[in-house]
Design an enzyme around this catalytic site. Structure first.
Site, short mmCIF file in Angstrom:
data_model
loop_
_atom_site.label_atom_id
_atom_site.label_comp_id
_atom_site.label_asym_id
_atom_site.label_seq_id
_atom_site.Cartn_x
_atom_site.Cartn_y
_atom_site.Cartn_z
CB THR A 86 48.60 37.10 37.38
OG1 THR A 86 50.27 36.11 38.23
CG2 THR A 86 47.81 35.79 36.77
CB SER B 190 49.04 27.39 36.98
OG SER B 190 48.08 29.03 37.75
#
Ligand code: GLY
Length: 572
Positions: A381, A452
């Site tokens: 990420t 998330s």
């Protein structure tokens, strides 16, 4: 000749001065007065800083930086993934943008399971079914429509230039490129070989220019048509073609229906500071605030940074925060009853604090969560922190899920697709001590967003941004942001030291704490284990990117984590 030499010496001096003034390394933060951008790739940080110098605001700079990272950091920078923006203006305005990917309309609760009830061939993490409907372009466009200042075209332009002209390849991409070489003849990955290997065959050498002509064409459509340049027309058709060819689910209808949303941030306080973070479908903000609330009742400064006593209290806060995360959190559009207010309240934290024995580790018990699968989340990420001249701040984290996502490139469009469907709980009602969670709030459903851990956060004081912070790292993200905030607010570290300091991670289940190797002394480990904790070593946790604003001095201090390969804080 003499003149020429002195010209070059002068140039060298100017360059090294610029380096020492604005570039950051290790424990020394970068200083700037008018604007700062911190990312995992120096070229993207430079793009963001140039936008600030052109008069762009923090939203403009974060949009341009995100597009640039989609070119220079294909492991996580993206247009084929999704993420979150948290904004805090110097005037006190706070908002967030949610552009997390969605499950396609044809998705089903059991779509990853074989007849034996087990996950079929890792299909939630690998292959065409692992791809969620991308959100990034919609999110960047929405944020710009609402708050941007410079023309959209100008924000996409630097990324187009980087894709067209190329940028120097670094060793960072080599393990991915080795993988691509090994898979280049497989139908599913042919377009990836075409996009990422030199002449579709060879690995770029360090320093060779890596060009992405198909990606440049896609970016031009986005530049010209805004979000429609991605969700409609040629790009949408190219995405649907890949799906049809390989048995995927995403259609042009899914793309046309995708919308990013603006959400109210989740907020809390910690020792007089305001915490402004991302609400669900991120679990980050809620869990962060819950853990900070628990910690507020301990004199952790007195305990000393990373002492055994301190690590014990941190772990117990993490255990409780992550248990609640697993049990309660998911996409709010599908879980309207999530107890966010309770989980972020001081009263609830006080009750949890009472259950902490200062000398003995608690036990993580999955029996409470019989309907609950702590799933694997990839450490990839990437995070962008920006502050503009007015002191407006953006904290943005976005992702493809795994490094390089699904590794599937859209043929003719030159960008990688995410494998974010792996962030759903794949096996309903199966939770175990190995870390599998099967709770209802995060089961697959059409058009639902997967939960998330991304935790883009802004800490404010007296209504003004003070600290902008975030990190990659899957489920470790929340704990990385948690520890950087405490390092600054309690341990009074400067932002660079706060980011560099060794970190730990505990996530309720499995009931094990990870220590960064060489980070914590063996003596401390012995004391910590004696309280009943189990420890494993890992190499690195996260790549935090942060900015600290010293309003009195009028200085922005930026720091890119040295755990990142090409990270850089760049300011002006
Ligand atoms: N895919 C990483 C996250 O959303 O937390």
């Amino acid at each position: 000749m003499k003149n020429k030499n002195s010209f070059f010496i002068c140039l060298l001096l100017i360059c090294s001065l610029a380096q020492s003034t604005f570039a950051q390394s290790g424990r020394i933060a970068s200083r700037a007065e008018k604007g700062m951008v911190v990312t995992s790739h120096y070229l993207a940080s430079e793009v963001g800083n140039e936008i600030l110098q052109q008069g762009g605001n923090a939203i403009d700079a974060s949009v341009a930086t995100a597009f640039a990272l989609a070119v220079t950091l294909p492991s996580a920078g993206n247009i084929g993934g999704g993420g979150f923006i948290v904004y805090h203006g110097n005037d006190g305005e706070q908002t967030t943008f949610n552009f997390r990917e969605k499950a396609p309309l044809a998705a089903t609760r059991d779509m990853f399971l074989g007849e034996d009830g087990k996950i079929k061939a890792n299909s939630n993490h690998e292959g065409i079914l692992s791809v969620g409907v991308p959100g990034t372009v919609a999110g960047l466009y929405k944020a710009h429509q609402k708050m941007g200042k410079l023309p959209w075209e100008d924000l996409v332009a630097p990324a187009i230039k980087l894709a067209e002209n190329g940028f120097p390849s670094t060793h960072y991409m080599n393990s991915f490129l080795e993988w691509v070489k090994d898979h280049k003849d497989e139908e599913l990955y042919k377009a990836t070989a075409e996009a990422f290997l030199k002449d579709g065959q060879k690995i770029y050498k360090q320093g060779e220019l890596f060009k992405q002509p198909d990606l440049a064409k896609t970016l031009k459509r986005i530049q010209q048509h805004g979000a429609d340049g991605f969700y409609k027309g040629e790009t949408a058709q190219l995405i649907e073609n890949v799906m049809k060819k390989h048995g995927g689910l995403i259609t042009k209808e899914d793309l046309a229906r995708y919308e990013a949303e603006e959400l109210k941030p989740v907020t809390g306080t910690y020792r007089g500071y305001n915490i402004v973070s991302m609400p669900p479908p991120s679990s980050g903000g809620v869990t962060l605030i819950e853990m900070l609330n628990i910690l507020e009742g301990f004199d952790i400064k007195e305990m000393g940074h990373n002492s055994a006593e301190y690590l014990h209290v941190l772990t117990e806060a993490m255990r409780r925060g992550y248990a609640d995360r697993a049990q309660h959190l998911g996409d709010p559009n599908f879980n309207p009853q999530m107890p966010v207010e309770k989980l972020t309240s001081k009263e609830y934290a006080a009750k949890l604090r009472e259950t902490i024995n200062p000398e003995k580790a608690s036990v993580s018990d999955s029996a409470n969560f019989s309907t609950a699968h702590l799933r694997y989340e990839s450490p990839q990420t990437t995070h962008i922190s920006v502050v503009d001249q007015e002191g407006n701040a953006v904290s943005m984290t976005y992702t493809l899920e795994h490094s390089y996502g699904s590794k599937i490139t859209v043929d003719g469009a030159g960008f990688l697709l995410n494998n974010e469907m792996g962030d759903f709980n794949p096996i309903p009602e199966h939770t175990d001590t190995k870390g599998f969670v099967g709770t209802d709030p995060n089961l697959v459903a059409p058009e639902k967003r997967m939960l998330s851990s991304m935790t883009p956060t802004i800490v404010a004081k007296d209504g003004k941004p003070l600290l902008v912070i975030g990190s990659p790292g899957g489920r470790t993200i929340i704990n990385t942001v948690f520890q950087v905030i405490i390092n600054v607010l309690d341990h009074e570290m400067n932002i660079a030291r706060a980011i560099e300091a060794p970190r730990i991670h505990h996530q309720w289940l499995p009931d094990i704490t990870s220590f960064e190797r060489y980070g914590i002394s063996p003596d401390t480990k012995v004391l910590y284990e004696a309280m009943g904790h189990e420890v494993k070593y890992i190499t690195n946790q996260g790549q935090a990117m942060g900015i600290f604003i010293d309003a009195e001095e009028g200085i922005y201090y930026g720091a890119a984590d040295s755990r990142s390969y090409d990270g850089r804080a760049v300011g002006n």
